[in-house]
Design an enzyme around this catalytic site. Structure first.
Site, PDB file in Angstrom:
ATOM      1  N   GLU A   1       0.985  -1.025  -0.243  1.00  0.00           N
ATOM      2  CA  GLU A   1       0.048  -0.130  -0.129  1.00  0.00           C
ATOM      3  C   GLU A   1       0.941   1.519   0.225  1.00  0.00           C
ATOM      4  O   GLU A   1       0.938   2.105  -0.707  1.00  0.00           O
ATOM      5  CB  GLU A   1      -0.388   0.245   0.858  1.00  0.00           C
ATOM      6  CG  GLU A   1      -1.896  -0.867   1.227  1.00  0.00           C
ATOM      7  CD  GLU A   1      -3.295  -0.752  -0.297  1.00  0.00           C
ATOM      8  OE1 GLU A   1      -3.081   0.348  -0.647  1.00  0.00           O
ATOM      9  OE2 GLU A   1      -3.228  -1.707  -0.785  1.00  0.00           O
TER      10      GLU A   1
ATOM     11  N   TYR B   1      -5.867   6.863   4.361  1.00  0.00           N
ATOM     12  CA  TYR B   1      -6.605   5.845   3.209  1.00  0.00           C
ATOM     13  C   TYR B   1      -5.834   4.762   2.907  1.00  0.00           C
ATOM     14  O   TYR B   1      -5.984   3.069   3.844  1.00  0.00           O
ATOM     15  CB  TYR B   1      -6.040   6.389   1.968  1.00  0.00           C
ATOM     16  CG  TYR B   1      -5.850   5.472   0.759  1.00  0.00           C
ATOM     17  CD1 TYR B   1      -7.066   4.394   1.084  1.00  0.00           C
ATOM     18  CD2 TYR B   1      -4.354   4.610   0.688  1.00  0.00           C
ATOM     19  CE1 TYR B   1      -7.101   3.023  -0.150  1.00  0.00           C
ATOM     20  CE2 TYR B   1      -4.540   3.616   0.148  1.00  0.00           C
ATOM     21  CZ  TYR B   1      -5.538   2.392  -0.689  1.00  0.00           C
ATOM     22  OH  TYR B   1      -5.116   1.409  -1.135  1.00  0.00           O
TER      23      TYR B   1
ATOM     24  N   ASP C   1      -9.884   4.442  -2.731  1.00  0.00           N
ATOM     25  CA  ASP C   1      -8.666   5.382  -3.465  1.00  0.00           C
ATOM     26  C   ASP C   1      -9.035   6.213  -4.487  1.00  0.00           C
ATOM     27  O   ASP C   1     -10.396   6.303  -4.987  1.00  0.00           O
ATOM     28  CB  ASP C   1      -7.683   4.379  -3.474  1.00  0.00           C
ATOM     29  CG  ASP C   1      -8.264   3.122  -4.659  1.00  0.00           C
ATOM     30  OD1 ASP C   1      -9.814   3.164  -4.712  1.00  0.00           O
ATOM     31  OD2 ASP C   1      -7.358   2.086  -4.783  1.00  0.00           O
TER      32      ASP C   1
ATOM     33  N   CYS D   1     -14.514  -0.526 -14.422  1.00  0.00           N
ATOM     34  CA  CYS D   1     -15.308   0.848 -14.268  1.00  0.00           C
ATOM     35  C   CYS D   1     -14.013   1.998 -14.228  1.00  0.00           C
ATOM     36  O   CYS D   1     -13.652   3.025 -14.016  1.00  0.00           O
ATOM     37  CB  CYS D   1     -15.492   1.427 -12.721  1.00  0.00           C
ATOM     38  SG  CYS D   1     -16.988   3.240 -12.765  1.00  0.00           S
TER      39      CYS D   1
ATOM     40  N   CYS E   1     -19.884  -1.943 -18.955  1.00  0.00           N
ATOM     41  CA  CYS E   1     -21.056  -1.280 -18.134  1.00  0.00           C
ATOM     42  C   CYS E   1     -21.555  -3.098 -18.068  1.00  0.00           C
ATOM     43  O   CYS E   1     -22.004  -2.667 -17.361  1.00  0.00           O
ATOM     44  CB  CYS E   1     -21.876  -0.220 -18.150  1.00  0.00           C
ATOM     45  SG  CYS E   1     -20.960   1.774 -18.021  1.00  0.00           S
TER      46      CYS E   1
ATOM     47  N   CYS F   1     -19.827  -5.235 -15.813  1.00  0.00           N
ATOM     48  CA  CYS F   1     -20.187  -4.278 -14.533  1.00  0.00           C
ATOM     49  C   CYS F   1     -21.344  -5.142 -13.895  1.00  0.00           C
ATOM     50  O   CYS F   1     -22.773  -5.472 -13.591  1.00  0.00           O
ATOM     51  CB  CYS F   1     -20.529  -3.544 -14.850  1.00  0.00           C
ATOM     52  SG  CYS F   1     -20.577  -2.126 -12.778  1.00  0.00           S
TER      53      CYS F   1
ATOM     54  N   CYS G   1     -26.650   1.664 -10.072  1.00  0.00           N
ATOM     55  CA  CYS G   1     -25.337   2.495 -11.556  1.00  0.00           C
ATOM     56  C   CYS G   1     -26.347   3.790 -11.645  1.00  0.00           C
ATOM     57  O   CYS G   1     -26.855   3.696 -12.748  1.00  0.00           O
ATOM     58  CB  CYS G   1     -24.891   2.257 -11.810  1.00  0.00           C
ATOM     59  SG  CYS G   1     -23.159   3.334 -12.366  1.00  0.00           S
TER      60      CYS G   1
HETATM   61  S1  SF4 Z   1     -22.041   0.634 -14.516  1.00  0.00           S
HETATM   62 FE1  SF4 Z   1     -21.767   2.072 -13.041  1.00  0.00          FE
HETATM   63  S2  SF4 Z   1     -20.210   1.503 -11.742  1.00  0.00           S
HETATM   64 FE2  SF4 Z   1     -20.421  -0.496 -13.343  1.00  0.00          FE
HETATM   65  S3  SF4 Z   1     -18.595   0.483 -15.056  1.00  0.00           S
HETATM   66 FE3  SF4 Z   1     -20.687   0.966 -14.967  1.00  0.00          FE
HETATM   67  S4  SF4 Z   1     -20.935   3.050 -14.516  1.00  0.00           S
HETATM   68 FE4  SF4 Z   1     -18.475   2.107 -13.232  1.00  0.00          FE
END
Ligand code: SF4
Length: 396
Positions: free
Chosen positions: A62, A145, A163, A215, A222, A225, A231
């Site tokens: 880290e 952090y 982060d 992301c 997306c 994701c 989202c």
């Molecule tokens: S859906 Fe939202 S959190 Fe997922 S990759 Fe797309 S912008 Fe990022």
């Protein structure tokens, strides 16, 4: 609220919306952890499935990863771990050796703090890292952090780790339009609502991995994701615009000159003060760096190849380690730090008079320059002064 103190319809709706968002926040943990189980990045400092993370390993990685990419950190991390496999070993190393091993990784105050922290853990905590955010934050070089990351990953504490990757994911997930850095407190608070009570270390790393691999800053994937149904940015089609950032201030340019002095295959180097930029690292001696032109040489082009400095050169040469026949190397060395851009002129000279090593500097054999605690900007100076020996100055 209305004037009579009765909840208005708007207030009621916004409270309801906030509640729903908090619930959906917690709902992110399960799909994200399931995704992490399949797609976690393999990183040299990461514990394998079923293994306990070693606090020393988590802490070391880290600290190295602050402001530095995973690809750059990899070889340094392996080198450190091989040489100093635990915190006691690192605490017992001479600081000079730690600085040498860190050379090229940048942000050198981290190396000094790393060593100070290892000593504190070894002498004050019996070789064991504290297992709470508060205890970790009391150690040198560990900020909020890093403390949260170590507490979550190594000790399973329910700490919220934010982060740059996590900032981006959260800003999009909650469609936070306030520009960074002003949005940081809001992002932290939203991130806190996402953090589950179990598998906190995995969750922190899952968020980091999602930001690093799905992301991403540009063109987030997306459709891959695991939390795309939660989202807000995706729903609104604003994911490419977030996180918003305040316009950056232009970086000023500082200028200076430095002096490459040779004697029998040795070069004269000096150590920078412990505090401040490149603190404790070796450097090629030179002028201060500033935004005025007073340390910039005015070249007399009438002298062709033997471009002799004139104009303010006298003032520049006042900073040379000794009087000698200094020659200006054509071109400039350029290097960009976080807060300024640097342009350096380089003068070279060969001497027969042996300067006495001491506080002012030391003679270093050319073939040992690469192994010294020489920061990247000074490696560039060395390569500029002796282009034929350039590869000699590249740290491997
Ligand atoms: S859906 Fe939202 S959190 Fe997922 S990759 Fe797309 S912008 Fe990022």
């Amino acid at each position: 609220m209305t004037d009579e103190g009765i909840p208005s319809e708007d207030w009621y709706m916004s409270t309801k919306a906030k509640k729903a968002k908090e619930i959906s926040g917690k709902a992110a943990a399960a799909p994200l952890l399931a995704w992490y189980d399949k797609h976690a990045r393999v990183l040299p400092w990461r514990a394998q499935k079923g293994e306990r993370a070693d606090p020393y390993v988590v802490w070391l990685s880290e600290i190295m990863l602050q402001q530095t990419t995973v690809a750059t950190v990899g070889p340094y991390f392996k080198g450190f771990l091989k040489r100093w496999p635990n915190v006691e070993a690192l605490a017992g190393a001479p600081q000079e050796e730690v600085m040498k091993a860190w050379a090229g990784l940048g942000y050198y105050s981290r190396a000094r703090n790393l060593h100070a922290c290892a000593k504190a853990v070894s002498s004050v905590h019996g070789g064991k890292f504290p297992d709470t955010v508060e205890g970790l934050e009391r150690l040198p070089g560990i900020g909020p952090y890093t403390a949260a990351a170590i507490a979550a990953i190594a000790f399973g504490r329910a700490a919220t780790v934010v982060d740059g990757n996590v900032e981006r994911v959260v800003a999009r997930l909650f469609e936070i339009e306030t520009p960074l850095p002003a949005a940081k407190p809001e992002i932290r608070e939203k991130a806190r609502t996402l953090t589950p009570e179990a598998r906190t270390g995995d969750f922190a790393q899952a968020m980091m991995d999602l930001g690093a691999t799905v992301c991403t800053p540009r063109s987030p994937a997306c459709n891959r994701c695991p939390i795309n149904d939660l989202c807000d940015a995706r729903a609104a089609g604003t994911q490419d615009l977030l996180p918003a950032r305040a316009p950056k201030k232009p970086r000023p340019t500082r200028r200076g000159a430095c002096f490459w002095l040779m004697l029998d295959g040795h070069v004269w180097l000096r150590r920078r003060p412990d505090k401040g930029l490149l603190g404790g690292m070796l450097e090629v001696p030179g002028t201060p760096w500033d935004e005025r032109d007073c340390h910039r040489t005015v070249i007399d082009l009438s002298q062709g190849e033997n471009r002799a400095p004139r104009g303010v050169a006298g003032e520049v040469l006042d900073h040379a380690p000794m009087a000698a026949e200094w020659r200006l190397v054509p071109g400039l060395v350029e290097h960009t730090f976080t807060h300024f851009h640097l342009e350096l002129e380089v003068f070279t000279a060969t001497t027969r008079k042996k300067l006495i090593p001491g506080r002012e500097g030391m003679w270093v054999p050319l073939e040992e320059v690469a192994g010294e605690a020489l920061p990247t900007v000074m490696r560039k100076v060395a390569a500029h002064a002796m282009p034929e020996a350039g590869p000699l100055f590249v740290k491997r």
